[in-house]
Design a protein around this motif. Structure first.
Motif: not given
Lengths: 115, 115
Positions: A61-81
């Motif tokens: 359920x976790x996702x992260x997208x490699x963004x070269x333009x912003x040098x970011x890799x933010x972790x997200x989850x829609x509904x934590x437990x």
């Protein structure tokens, strides 16, 4: 050089809330990016990874997208437990220049999910 | 269970002493990494061995040394211990294919306390 800057914690959320943990990086070459999770009293486990720009890593359920333009890799989850309570580490590996695959870690973000 | 084992789990010793931490990588993994996790320095890469030879060095003190044996297990030797060496020491292993970015699998760590 290589470095990872990670959102300071701790983060406390209610169950089913949306999670974002910010991570930005600096690298001299073409890094791969990782999120590791450390549950209490345990070692680090790979949560997800992305090896090139625009790749999306996902797991449990976790996702992260490699963004070269912003040098970011933010972790997200829609509904934590509650079971997601742990310390999360953003990391990079950059073997393109030295051939070494060692990981550079952020400082870690402690997440506590309350029922 | 990552398949990486570390012994001992806990170690308490005195300043000036010498200790040896042991790591057995996952079956088939040729590469072993050592990391130190401390409150002030975070997670730092110390050293990597690949198939018995040193591959990369990070922020490893001269008082520390490591080796990898023919059976691929590795030992991290810490000598002339200081209070500041108290930390969690992790071992990780990977297959380490040439030109690839391999996932590192972490052991449960050895917690060292120097009194």
């Amino acid at each position: 050089g290589n470095s990872v800057t990670q959102m300071e914690g701790p983060v406390t959320l209610s169950e089913e809330a949306f999670l974002t943990i910010n991570c930005t990086y600096t690298a001299t070459g073409y890094p791969s990016l990782f999120w590791y999770v450390q549950y209490p009293g345990e070692g680090l486990q790979l949560l997800l990874k992305a090896t090139k720009a625009d790749d999306k890593g996902s797991n449990k359920g976790f996702e992260a997208t490699y963004r070269k333009e912003t040098t970011s890799f933010h972790l997200e989850k829609g509904s934590v437990q509650v079971s997601d309570s742990a310390v999360y580490f953003c990391a990079l590996s950059d073997p393109s220049l030295t051939g070494a695959n060692n990981l550079f870690f952020g400082t870690g973000t402690r997440l506590t999910v309350i029922p | 269970d990552s398949g990486v084992t570390q012994t001992p789990k806990h170690l308490i010793t005195a300043t000036g002493q010498r200790v040896t931490l042991r790591c057995s990588p996952r079956s088939g993994d040729l590469s072993v990494y050592w990391y130190q996790q401390s409150l002030d320095q975070g997670l730092q890469f110390l050293i990597q061995y690949y198939n018995g030879e040193e591959r990369a060095k990070g922020n490893i003190l001269e008082r520390f040394s490591a080796q990898q044996f023919p059976d691929l297990h590795s030992e991290l030797n810490l000598s002339s211990l200081e209070l500041g060496d108290s930390a969690l020491y992790f071992c990780a292993s990977s297959v380490e294919l040439a030109g690839g970015v391999e996932t590192q699998y972490f052991g449960p760590g050895t917690r060292l306390l120097v009194l």
